[in-house]
Design an enzyme around this catalytic site. Structure first.
Site, PDB file in Angstrom:
ATOM      1  N   SER A 148      33.302  95.049  52.711  1.00 42.66           N
ATOM      2  CA  SER A 148      33.511  96.052  53.312  1.00 42.66           C
ATOM      3  C   SER A 148      32.947  96.200  54.674  1.00 42.66           C
ATOM      4  O   SER A 148      32.230  95.695  55.109  1.00 42.66           O
ATOM      5  CB  SER A 148      33.042  97.535  52.452  1.00 42.66           C
ATOM      6  OG  SER A 148      33.414  98.743  53.171  1.00 42.66           O
ATOM      7  N   TYR A 161      26.397 102.156  48.190  1.00 39.62           N
ATOM      8  CA  TYR A 161      27.574 101.311  48.111  1.00 39.62           C
ATOM      9  C   TYR A 161      27.519 100.167  49.232  1.00 39.62           C
ATOM     10  O   TYR A 161      27.816  99.089  49.282  1.00 39.62           O
ATOM     11  CB  TYR A 161      28.643 101.997  48.024  1.00 39.62           C
ATOM     12  CG  TYR A 161      30.102 101.275  48.349  1.00 39.62           C
ATOM     13  CD1 TYR A 161      30.717 100.617  47.170  1.00 39.62           C
ATOM     14  CD2 TYR A 161      30.801 101.093  49.544  1.00 39.62           C
ATOM     15  CE1 TYR A 161      31.938  99.919  47.442  1.00 39.62           C
ATOM     16  CE2 TYR A 161      31.869 100.566  49.725  1.00 39.62           C
ATOM     17  CZ  TYR A 161      32.437 100.000  48.448  1.00 39.62           C
ATOM     18  OH  TYR A 161      33.549  99.352  48.734  1.00 39.62           O
ATOM     19  N   LYS A 165      27.336  96.060  49.752  1.00 43.51           N
ATOM     20  CA  LYS A 165      28.309  95.205  50.309  1.00 43.51           C
ATOM     21  C   LYS A 165      27.716  94.385  51.315  1.00 43.51           C
ATOM     22  O   LYS A 165      28.269  93.102  51.577  1.00 43.51           O
ATOM     23  CB  LYS A 165      29.548  96.155  50.900  1.00 43.51           C
ATOM     24  CG  LYS A 165      30.508  96.690  49.759  1.00 43.51           C
ATOM     25  CD  LYS A 165      31.279  96.142  48.984  1.00 43.51           C
ATOM     26  CE  LYS A 165      32.008  96.474  48.253  1.00 43.51           C
ATOM     27  NZ  LYS A 165      32.912  95.406  47.123  1.00 43.51           N
TER      28      LYS A 165
END
Length: 257
Positions: A148, A161, A165
């Site tokens: 991401s 998160y 990533k």
């Protein structure tokens, strides 16, 4: 009529996890249109059946398997059924991810942190460990990890998160180095803000969208199809000298680690 037999991925066998909607589905569809035999998967049978039906209608050679990547038996079954049906594995696109919380990294409860890293990083590695022996038998292969833009430029509302990533960027480098001698290439896709169900907490908030658009020179949010062509290129022979790299597709958003 099946598209397999035509296209740059003709005869290749591709597994795409979390591929019944959003970015995963767009990638699976593009790989199928470009000639690959595609295996789609997600946790719910109804979603798998719907995706398979849609791809069949588009002429793709496709099989669907329910798979929760966090379950050992499901991962093993995904690999075994793919090999049983298509004879081997050439491509893995590891797209499954979770984000059960919103907030800064320091506010993340330990249990949520563990779940994010279990699915987003550990299970990606475990799938890799399962597919590499089959790629070695084929004298080559291609693996894509879906990271991401948040892995390069953390988003305050997606703290844990974002870190997971970033970890995928490191996994990408480490695996690429280890399997290069087997002619297996490993690369990473880092999407920007893409309009999907997964990102709806961001994309359905008008104030957040306006703020994000100020940071996107192309002036729009991304679409799942924007990711598919890049992945198809990276797993094809057109990218035969590219491995260990991370490719950002984010409309020009700032992306320095």
């Amino acid at each position: 009529m099946s598209t397999t037999g035509n296209g740059k991925l003709s005869g290749k066998v591709a597994i795409v996890t979390a591929s019944t909607e959003g970015i995963g589905f767009a990638i699976a569809q593009r790989l199928g249109i470009d000639g690959a035999h595609v295996v789609v998967s997600s946790r719910k049978q109804a979603n798998v059946d719907k995706a398979v039906s849609t791809l069949h209608e588009k002429g793709c050679s496709v099989m669907g398997i329910t798979c929760h990547v966090g379950k050992d038996q499901d991962r093993e079954n995904l690999i075994a059924k793919t090999v049983e049906k298509f004879g081997g594995i050439d491509i893995l696109v590891s797209n499954a991810a979770v984000n059960p919380t919103v907030g800064g990294v320091l506010d993340c409860p330990p249990g949520i942190w563990d779940k994010i890293f279990e699915i987003n990083v550990k299970n990606a590695l475990q799938l890799t460990q399962l597919v590499v022996p089959h790629m070695q038998k084929r004298k080559g292969g291609a693996i894509i990890y879906v990271s991401s833009i948040a892995g390069f430029h953390p988003m305050p509302v997606l703290g844990a998160y974002s870190v997971s990533k970033t970890a995928l960027l490191g996994l990408n480098k480490a695996v690429a180095h280890q399997v290069a001698c087997d002619n297996i290439r490993v690369n990473c896709l880092a999407p920007g803000v893409i309009e999907t169900k997964f990102s709806s907490a961001l994309t359905e908030n008008p104030a957040l969208v306006d703020k994000m658009l100020e940071q996107i020179p192309l002036g729009r949010l991304g679409r799942p199809d924007d990711m598919a062509g890049l992945v198809s290129f990276l797993v094809s022979d057109d990218a035969s000298y590219i491995t260990g790299e991370s490719f950002i597709a984010a409309g020009g958003m700032q992306s320095r680690l």
